[in-house]
Design a protein around this motif. Structure first.
Motif, PDB file in Angstrom:
ATOM      1  N   GLY A  36      29.207  44.392  41.625  1.00 15.06           N
ATOM      2  CA  GLY A  36      30.004  44.904  40.493  1.00 15.06           C
ATOM      3  C   GLY A  36      31.340  44.206  40.332  1.00 15.06           C
ATOM      4  N   ILE A  37      31.369  42.906  40.610  1.00 18.83           N
ATOM      5  CA  ILE A  37      32.623  42.146  40.466  1.00 18.83           C
ATOM      6  C   ILE A  37      32.520  41.255  39.226  1.00 18.83           C
ATOM      7  CG2 ILE A  37      34.131  40.412  41.534  1.00 18.83           C
ATOM      8  CD1 ILE A  37      33.298  41.534  44.253  1.00 18.83           C
ATOM      9  N   TYR A  38      33.534  41.361  38.351  1.00 17.08           N
ATOM     10  CA  TYR A  38      33.486  40.638  37.072  1.00 17.08           C
ATOM     11  C   TYR A  38      34.820  39.950  36.798  1.00 17.08           C
ATOM     12  CZ  TYR A  38      29.400  43.584  36.699  1.00 17.08           C
ATOM     13  OH  TYR A  38      28.210  44.201  36.966  1.00 17.08           O
ATOM     14  N   PRO A  39      34.750  38.834  36.051  1.00 15.96           N
ATOM     15  CA  PRO A  39      36.004  38.162  35.699  1.00 15.96           C
ATOM     16  C   PRO A  39      36.781  38.976  34.663  1.00 15.96           C
ATOM     17  CG  PRO A  39      34.136  37.089  34.636  1.00 15.96           C
ATOM     18  CD  PRO A  39      33.565  38.133  35.541  1.00 15.96           C
ATOM     19  N   ALA A  40      38.089  38.742  34.615  1.00 17.74           N
ATOM     20  CA  ALA A  40      38.967  39.491  33.714  1.00 17.74           C
ATOM     21  C   ALA A  40      38.478  39.423  32.265  1.00 17.74           C
ATOM     22  CB  ALA A  40      40.385  38.948  33.823  1.00 17.74           C
ATOM     23  N   ARG A  41      37.996  38.241  31.835  1.00 20.46           N
ATOM     24  CA  ARG A  41      37.616  38.100  30.425  1.00 20.46           C
ATOM     25  C   ARG A  41      36.509  39.077  30.024  1.00 20.46           C
ATOM     26  NH1 ARG A  41      32.827  35.562  30.456  1.00 20.46           N
ATOM     27  NH2 ARG A  41      32.448  34.432  32.378  1.00 20.46           N
ATOM     28  N   PHE A  61      37.823  52.723  35.583  1.00 20.16           N
ATOM     29  CA  PHE A  61      36.565  52.367  36.246  1.00 20.16           C
ATOM     30  C   PHE A  61      36.583  51.040  37.021  1.00 20.16           C
ATOM     31  CE2 PHE A  61      35.058  55.247  32.794  1.00 20.16           C
ATOM     32  CZ  PHE A  61      34.530  56.236  33.621  1.00 20.16           C
ATOM     33  N   PHE A  62      37.709  50.310  37.002  1.00 14.70           N
ATOM     34  CA  PHE A  62      37.757  49.024  37.700  1.00 14.70           C
ATOM     35  C   PHE A  62      38.993  48.934  38.584  1.00 14.70           C
ATOM     36  CE2 PHE A  62      34.954  48.349  34.207  1.00 14.70           C
ATOM     37  CZ  PHE A  62      34.033  47.421  34.650  1.00 14.70           C
ATOM     38  N   THR A  63      38.818  48.228  39.699  1.00 17.36           N
ATOM     39  CA  THR A  63      39.933  47.968  40.593  1.00 17.36           C
ATOM     40  C   THR A  63      40.229  46.475  40.532  1.00 17.36           C
ATOM     41  OG1 THR A  63      38.898  49.552  42.075  1.00 17.36           O
ATOM     42  CG2 THR A  63      40.699  48.261  42.989  1.00 17.36           C
ATOM     43  N   PRO A  64      41.493  46.087  40.324  1.00 25.38           N
ATOM     44  CA  PRO A  64      41.783  44.644  40.300  1.00 25.38           C
ATOM     45  C   PRO A  64      41.635  44.031  41.694  1.00 25.38           C
ATOM     46  CG  PRO A  64      43.746  45.962  39.737  1.00 25.38           C
ATOM     47  CD  PRO A  64      42.656  46.917  40.070  1.00 25.38           C
ATOM     48  N   LEU A  65      41.063  42.838  41.728  1.00 23.54           N
ATOM     49  CA  LEU A  65      40.949  42.095  42.984  1.00 23.54           C
ATOM     50  C   LEU A  65      41.796  40.830  42.845  1.00 23.54           C
ATOM     51  CD1 LEU A  65      37.055  42.123  43.519  1.00 23.54           C
ATOM     52  CD2 LEU A  65      38.715  43.740  44.450  1.00 23.54           C
ATOM     53  N   GLU A  66      41.796  39.988  43.865  1.00 26.22           N
ATOM     54  CA  GLU A  66      42.526  38.730  43.753  1.00 26.22           C
ATOM     55  C   GLU A  66      41.785  37.782  42.783  1.00 26.22           C
ATOM     56  OE1 GLU A  66      39.453  37.920  46.699  1.00 26.22           O
ATOM     57  OE2 GLU A  66      40.645  39.645  46.113  1.00 26.22           O
ATOM     58  N   LYS A  67      42.433  36.744  42.362  1.00 24.25           N
ATOM     59  CA  LYS A  67      41.898  35.694  41.483  1.00 24.25           C
ATOM     60  C   LYS A  67      41.434  36.230  40.120  1.00 24.25           C
ATOM     61  CE  LYS A  67      40.376  32.809  45.287  1.00 24.25           C
ATOM     62  NZ  LYS A  67      39.240  32.512  46.116  1.00 24.25           N
ATOM     63  N   GLY A  68      42.129  37.236  39.602  1.00 32.63           N
ATOM     64  CA  GLY A  68      41.842  37.744  38.261  1.00 32.63           C
ATOM     65  C   GLY A  68      40.475  38.394  38.118  1.00 32.63           C
TER      66      GLY A  68
END
Ligand SMILES: C[S@@+](CC[C@H](N)C(=O)[O-])C[C@H]1O[C@@H](n2cnc3c(N)ncnc32)[C@H](O)[C@@H]1O
Length: 283
Positions: free
Chosen positions: A162-167, A180-187
């Motif tokens: 369930g990891i997706y890019p910011a765009r 529903f989303f948690t920010p991770l490193e690298k956008g």
């Protein structure tokens, strides 16, 4: 010749007989039709894999692939490269609006609502359904569970993470993204664990629906999958999916993905902006 030397060489041309052989194999194992126009795509994808293996002969590679059953590693990898996995969150808004109206109504029963995303790719579709169900059922006594299936094991592995890019995440309303989303490193962003836990991902080939234990589904959502199949096969699959619906359950297909299909136990639901069928309660 060394592998890396060979990998600099231009790809050999796949002849028509070889192309036909690959077409037949893919269609028989996945239902997907690779049209003449997509020959270059097939040749490039197969060729790239052959380069990785240091092979230069299409026939040789084909024999190697068919030697093993569809569950084998080589086939798994190839299918992943040859399937179109394009997807996005809330891809067809009108269908999700219809689902929301349906969920509100269905929640009145207070029962657990079983949802199935068929051909879920990397997870955007089932997570959209999960967000929608979570929001819609918040003040009701209904609980929901989602099963999400696809033929591609690598796509399912991405979906589970369930990891997706910011765009991708930025297409959602800011409030929904924050919930529903948690920010991770690298956008990048990850779907929160609570929502991920609501979705059970599993590998299912829609040509083998007879092997799946999913019955009594309240909602079956199947979009942008049948378009790659022949018309008779689309209808076959829809017949099988119809059997898996609970009485009063809803089947949502992509707009225009099937024409002149009907089922004795189902009736059309929604307006011209969607393609959906409801199973009669008496069915
Ligand atoms: C274009 S994506 C659609 C994703 C999502 N349903 C959507 O509408 O955004 C098509 C998906 O169907 C899957 N697929 C293709 N053939 C399949 C088969 N025989 N059984 C199950 N899934 C299949 C592919 O792996 C791919 O992930």
């Amino acid at each position: 010749m060394m592998t890396n030397e060979w990998s600099m060489q231009p790809l050999p041309e796949m002849d028509q007989d070889q192309f036909a052989q690959w077409q037949t194999l893919l269609e028989s194992r996945t239902g997907m039709r690779v049209s003449e126009q997509r020959k270059t795509f097939l040749q490039t994808s197969v060729g790239m894999r052959m380069r990785e293996l240091g092979l230069s002969d299409y026939q040789n590679y084909y024999d190697r692939v068919v030697e093993h059953p569809p569950g084998g590693m080589e086939w798994t990898l190839l299918v992943d490269r040859l399937t179109v996995q394009e997807t996005s969150f809330f891809r067809h808004q009108a269908s999700y609006d219809l689902v929301q109206r349906y969920l509100r109504q269905r929640a009145l029963s207070g029962k657990t609502i079983e949802i199935w995303s068929v051909g879920c790719s990397t997870g955007e579709e089932p997570y959209s359904l999960a967000m929608l169900a979570q929001e819609t059922l918040l003040d009701t006594d209904s609980y929901f569970g989602i099963t999400a299936t696809d033929i591609s094991a690598p796509a399912l592995a991405k979906a589970r993470q369930g990891i997706y890019p910011a765009r991708k995440v930025e297409t959602l309303p800011a409030e929904q993204a924050a919930q529903f989303f948690t920010p991770l490193e690298k956008g990048r962003y990850q779907v929160v664990a609570d929502l991920r836990d609501r979705v059970c991902f599993s590998q299912v080939n829609v040509l083998e629906l007879g092997k799946t234990p999913m019955y009594g589904m309240d909602l079956i959502y199947c979009q942008n999958l049948l378009i790659y199949f022949r018309r008779w096969r689309r209808k076959e699959i829809l017949n099988r999916l119809a059997e898996r619906l609970a009485p009063g359950g809803l089947l949502v297909v992509g707009l225009g993905e099937v024409v002149d299909w009907s089922h004795p136990e189902l009736e059309r639901e929604g307006d011209a902006a969607t393609l959906a069928f409801r199973k009669r309660v008496s069915a």
